[in-house]
Design an enzyme around this catalytic site. Structure first.
Site, PDB file in Angstrom:
ATOM      1  N   LYS A 115       0.864  -1.223  -0.003  1.00  0.00           N
ATOM      2  CA  LYS A 115      -0.013   0.070   0.164  1.00  0.00           C
ATOM      3  C   LYS A 115       0.840   1.367  -0.192  1.00  0.00           C
ATOM      4  O   LYS A 115       0.706   2.191  -0.577  1.00  0.00           O
ATOM      5  CB  LYS A 115      -0.821  -0.207   1.214  1.00  0.00           C
ATOM      6  N   TYR A 201      -6.084  10.580   9.859  1.00  0.00           N
ATOM      7  CA  TYR A 201      -7.600  10.190   9.838  1.00  0.00           C
ATOM      8  C   TYR A 201      -8.316  11.273   9.375  1.00  0.00           C
ATOM      9  O   TYR A 201      -8.488  12.460   9.755  1.00  0.00           O
ATOM     10  CB  TYR A 201      -7.963   9.679  11.301  1.00  0.00           C
ATOM     11  N   GLU A 274      -9.489   3.514  -5.555  1.00  0.00           N
ATOM     12  CA  GLU A 274     -10.246   4.094  -4.460  1.00  0.00           C
ATOM     13  C   GLU A 274      -9.696   5.516  -3.951  1.00  0.00           C
ATOM     14  O   GLU A 274      -8.770   5.634  -3.794  1.00  0.00           O
ATOM     15  CB  GLU A 274     -10.063   3.149  -3.156  1.00  0.00           C
ATOM     16  N   ARG A 290      -8.816  -6.100  -8.976  1.00  0.00           N
ATOM     17  CA  ARG A 290      -9.474  -7.082  -8.965  1.00  0.00           C
ATOM     18  C   ARG A 290     -10.900  -6.753  -9.331  1.00  0.00           C
ATOM     19  O   ARG A 290     -11.102  -5.605  -9.430  1.00  0.00           O
ATOM     20  CB  ARG A 290      -9.560  -8.195  -7.833  1.00  0.00           C
ATOM     21  N   VAL A 293     -16.672  -6.610  -5.325  1.00  0.00           N
ATOM     22  CA  VAL A 293     -18.018  -6.865  -4.930  1.00  0.00           C
ATOM     23  C   VAL A 293     -19.120  -6.099  -5.550  1.00  0.00           C
ATOM     24  O   VAL A 293     -20.151  -6.483  -6.015  1.00  0.00           O
ATOM     25  CB  VAL A 293     -18.044  -6.677  -3.431  1.00  0.00           C
TER      26      VAL A 293
HETATM   27  P1  ADP Z   1     -14.653  -4.776  -2.274  1.00  0.00           P
HETATM   28  O1  ADP Z   1     -14.586  -3.200  -2.379  1.00  0.00           O
HETATM   29  O2  ADP Z   1     -14.658  -5.400  -3.282  1.00  0.00           O
HETATM   30  O3  ADP Z   1     -15.769  -4.892  -1.359  1.00  0.00           O
HETATM   31  P2  ADP Z   1     -13.178  -5.314  -0.004  1.00  0.00           P
HETATM   32  O4  ADP Z   1     -12.013  -4.575   0.478  1.00  0.00           O
HETATM   33  O5  ADP Z   1     -14.389  -5.067   0.927  1.00  0.00           O
HETATM   34  O6  ADP Z   1     -13.587  -4.860  -1.285  1.00  0.00           O
HETATM   35  O7  ADP Z   1     -12.994  -6.883   0.123  1.00  0.00           O
HETATM   36  C1  ADP Z   1     -13.759  -7.850  -0.873  1.00  0.00           C
HETATM   37  C2  ADP Z   1     -13.491  -9.136  -0.238  1.00  0.00           C
HETATM   38  O8  ADP Z   1     -12.297  -9.664  -0.038  1.00  0.00           O
HETATM   39  C3  ADP Z   1     -14.108  -9.081   1.194  1.00  0.00           C
HETATM   40  O9  ADP Z   1     -14.546 -10.631   1.410  1.00  0.00           O
HETATM   41  C4  ADP Z   1     -12.974  -9.120   2.019  1.00  0.00           C
HETATM   42  O10 ADP Z   1     -13.236  -9.912   3.450  1.00  0.00           O
HETATM   43  C5  ADP Z   1     -11.778  -9.746   1.199  1.00  0.00           C
HETATM   44  N1  ADP Z   1     -10.457  -9.105   1.380  1.00  0.00           N
HETATM   45  C6  ADP Z   1     -10.005  -8.246   0.552  1.00  0.00           C
HETATM   46  N2  ADP Z   1      -8.639  -8.065   0.774  1.00  0.00           N
HETATM   47  C7  ADP Z   1      -8.404  -9.013   1.914  1.00  0.00           C
HETATM   48  C8  ADP Z   1      -7.019  -9.448   2.443  1.00  0.00           C
HETATM   49  N3  ADP Z   1      -5.833  -8.584   2.328  1.00  0.00           N
HETATM   50  N4  ADP Z   1      -6.974 -10.495   3.320  1.00  0.00           N
HETATM   51  C9  ADP Z   1      -8.355 -11.104   3.566  1.00  0.00           C
HETATM   52  N5  ADP Z   1      -9.649 -10.935   2.821  1.00  0.00           N
HETATM   53  C10 ADP Z   1      -9.543  -9.681   2.116  1.00  0.00           C
HETATM   54  P1  ADP Z   2      -8.793  -1.964   2.683  1.00  0.00           P
HETATM   55  O1  ADP Z   2      -7.683  -2.570   2.280  1.00  0.00           O
HETATM   56  O2  ADP Z   2      -9.064  -2.530   4.105  1.00  0.00           O
HETATM   57  O3  ADP Z   2     -10.056  -1.580   1.842  1.00  0.00           O
HETATM   58  P2  ADP Z   2      -8.820   0.967   2.807  1.00  0.00           P
HETATM   59  O4  ADP Z   2      -7.364   1.685   2.984  1.00  0.00           O
HETATM   60  O5  ADP Z   2      -9.269   0.787   1.476  1.00  0.00           O
HETATM   61  O6  ADP Z   2      -8.420  -0.540   3.317  1.00  0.00           O
HETATM   62  O7  ADP Z   2      -9.563   1.596   3.788  1.00  0.00           O
HETATM   63  C1  ADP Z   2     -10.929   0.893   4.113  1.00  0.00           C
HETATM   64  C2  ADP Z   2     -11.996   2.202   4.809  1.00  0.00           C
HETATM   65  O8  ADP Z   2     -11.308   2.492   5.931  1.00  0.00           O
HETATM   66  C3  ADP Z   2     -12.108   3.062   3.900  1.00  0.00           C
HETATM   67  O9  ADP Z   2     -13.282   3.005   2.781  1.00  0.00           O
HETATM   68  C4  ADP Z   2     -12.738   4.360   4.708  1.00  0.00           C
HETATM   69  O10 ADP Z   2     -13.963   4.124   5.479  1.00  0.00           O
HETATM   70  C5  ADP Z   2     -11.868   3.935   5.798  1.00  0.00           C
HETATM   71  N1  ADP Z   2     -10.308   4.817   5.817  1.00  0.00           N
HETATM   72  C6  ADP Z   2      -9.385   4.455   5.440  1.00  0.00           C
HETATM   73  N2  ADP Z   2      -8.369   5.108   5.602  1.00  0.00           N
HETATM   74  C7  ADP Z   2      -8.940   6.390   5.831  1.00  0.00           C
HETATM   75  C8  ADP Z   2      -8.298   7.617   6.509  1.00  0.00           C
HETATM   76  N3  ADP Z   2      -7.022   8.015   6.309  1.00  0.00           N
HETATM   77  N4  ADP Z   2      -9.259   8.625   6.922  1.00  0.00           N
HETATM   78  C9  ADP Z   2     -10.403   8.089   7.131  1.00  0.00           C
HETATM   79  N5  ADP Z   2     -11.107   6.782   6.856  1.00  0.00           N
HETATM   80  C10 ADP Z   2     -10.204   5.946   6.275  1.00  0.00           C
HETATM   81 MG    MG Z   3     -10.256  -0.432   0.228  1.00  0.00          MG
END
Ligand code: ADP
Ligand code: ADP
Ligand code: MG
Length: 445
Positions: A115, A201, A274, A290, A293
């Site tokens: 990341k 944040y 994103e 990828r 969902v």
């Molecule tokens: P989307 O935007 O497609 O909803 P999410 O970040 O919510 O993306 O992840 C979609 C699916 O992939 C969920 O079922 C989540 O639990 C799984 N997932 C995504 N990244 C990881 C990870 N690094 N480890 C485990 N599960 C993951």
């Molecule tokens: P993941 O890989 O688990 O999807 P993300 O970095 O995309 O992780 O963050 C998932 C969610 O967490 C975001 O959609 C947002 O709601 C929250 N989030 C992530 N980073 C921030 C931030 N810097 N400030 C506020 N909310 C955040």
């Molecule tokens: Mg994300």
């Protein structure tokens, strides 16, 4: 491309089988012992058992999946989302076995899966990123120093995290010091790497993401944005296309920024960039390399089958449209129907589905992986169906969503249908004004 192994389960495996059928591709499903009677197994042309739950011993077992593909004569693998979909080692194993991985190259996956590297890439492409780390944190001292510089509150994030997990809100230095070791330990256990980074944040942002599609010949288009601001504990609950919060200049800026990031990454296939948006500022968050969902809302508004396009692009075909050919139409909403109990803090509730009757009629689409009599195993995520509706405008989409949710019958397990019905009646949602913090605040004031 002739025969595709689907390295996934549940609704997304079913979705991919459907796309393959329409393209005249043969399908091979894989299943764990807990999924022997699953819908995706019934729908595929052939199915291969790959071991017991938990996922580490089956859906995440790379040698086993490659073997299954070789044994059944598959020339391609579609990884879906979650599991191995963004795993560079899996993409590389496919490449080494001469099997087409439906997604970007292993090199692109490796780059975007880190990341911080992805943040650097975006910054170099001239796209604003959330203030924070430019390299993994070596110590809690380094974390404290950075947090002092960018200002509290900050988020402590796992470098290899995903799915909204591995993220912690820290409001002051004392809390940062207190949570550091536990966060690293949890990251190691959940994602295989203890590395952490820090981000400023943002208090009430919206989550807005841009869908991109690229072929292997240098052609790339965007398919607008999705607004995924309605979240619970950083997990998406309801998504819409387009976003009710963007004006046209902002919409164009986000799309252009997304294309710049994906060009810099040498991206191929379907992928999502994103962003977090506050006021008229936007910040790059990450790339999901990828299918996502929530891809159906984009499909309904833009009239493109993203999974079929993924398969075509992976087979080496050129995109069949340019940006100018693509026009959005109307409004779509997706509601994630999960087997969870809204009255018990959304505790997952696996069990047997006794009765099941999904809604239908104009503008309604259901992507599901269940049937009456199916017992939801406890080992996997709780998503059982996605209800997506289309309307000429947001108001018609909302009315249709309400109508469809009332038709939706699921008996035997508790679901999030009542939550969605409440959300559709929420005046803040109706005005299109929710931020990512909205639901959590409403849940525990
Ligand atoms: P989307 O935007 O497609 O909803 P999410 O970040 O919510 O993306 O992840 C979609 C699916 O992939 C969920 O079922 C989540 O639990 C799984 N997932 C995504 N990244 C990881 C990870 N690094 N480890 C485990 N599960 C993951
Ligand atoms: P993941 O890989 O688990 O999807 P993300 O970095 O995309 O992780 O963050 C998932 C969610 O967490 C975001 O959609 C947002 O709601 C929250 N989030 C992530 N980073 C921030 C931030 N810097 N400030 C506020 N909310 C955040
Ligand atoms: Mg994300």
């Amino acid at each position: 491309m002739r025969r595709v192994l689907i390295a996934n389960r549940g609704e997304i495996a079913v979705r991919i089988i459907r796309a393959c059928r329409e393209l005249d591709l043969e399908t091979v499903a894989v299943y764990s012992e807990a999924d022997a009677r699953a819908l995706h197994v019934r729908l595929a042309d052939e199915a291969v058992a790959i071991g017991p739950p938990p996922a580490l011993r089956s859906y995440l077992n790379i040698p086993r999946l490659i073997q299954a593909a070789v044994d059944t004569g598959c020339d391609a693998v579609h990884p879906g989302y979650g599991f191995l979909s963004e795993n560079p080692a899996f993409a590389q194993a496919c490449e080494a076995a001469g099997i087409t991985f439906v997604g970007p190259s292993s090199a692109t996956l490796r780059l975007l899966g880190d990341k911080i590297a992805a943040r650097e890439l975006a910054a170099r492409a001239g796209v604003p990123v959330v203030p924070g780390s430019t390299r993994p944190l070596a110590s809690v001292e380094e974390a404290c120093e950075l947090a002092r510089r960018i200002g509290y509150p900050v988020l402590l994030k796992a470098l290899a995290g995903g799915g909204g997990r591995g993220i912690r809100l820290v409001r002051d230095e004392e809390a940062l010091r207190r949570r550091w070791h536990l966060a690293a330990e949890e990251a190691r256990a959940a994602f295989g790497s203890p590395e952490l980074y820090v981000e400023k944040y943002l208090e009430h942002p919206r989550h807005i993401e841009v869908q991109v599609l690229a072929d292997a010949h240098g052609n790339m288009v965007h398919l607008g944005e999705r607004d995924c601001s309605l979240q619970r504990r950083r997990q998406k609950v309801l998504e819409e296309c387009p976003s009710p919060a963007l004006d046209e200049p902002m919409r164009r800026s986000l799309a252009r920024a997304a294309l710049r990031v994906m060009r810099a990454a040498g991206y191929r296939g379907a992928g999502t960039v994103e962003f977090l948006v506050t006021g008229d500022a936007y910040y790059f968050l990450e790339v999901n390399a990828r299918i996502q969902v929530e891809h159906p809302v984009t499909e309904m508004v833009w009239g493109v089958d993203l999974v079929k396009e993924q398969l075509r692009v992976a087979a080496g075909e050129r995109l069949r449209f340019t940006q100018a050919d693509l026009r959005p139409r109307g409004w779509a909403l997706e509601m994630r129907i999960c087997a969870e109990d809204p009255d018990q803090d959304f505790l997952p509730c696996p069990g047997t589905i006794v009765a099941y009757r999904p809604p239908g009629g104009p503008g309604v689409r259901v992507d599901d992986g269940v049937y009456p009599g199916w017992t939801i195993p406890p080992h996997y995520d709780s998503l059982l169906a996605k209800l997506t509706v289309w309307g000429r405008d947001r108001q018609e989409a909302v009315a249709r969503a309400r109508r469809a949710l009332h038709e939706f019958v699921v008996e035997g397990v508790r679901t999030t249908i009542p939550l969605h019905l409440r959300l559709l009646d929420d005046p803040v949602f109706a005005r299109g004004e929710v931020s990512t913090a909205y639901l959590d605040r409403a849940a525990d004031p």
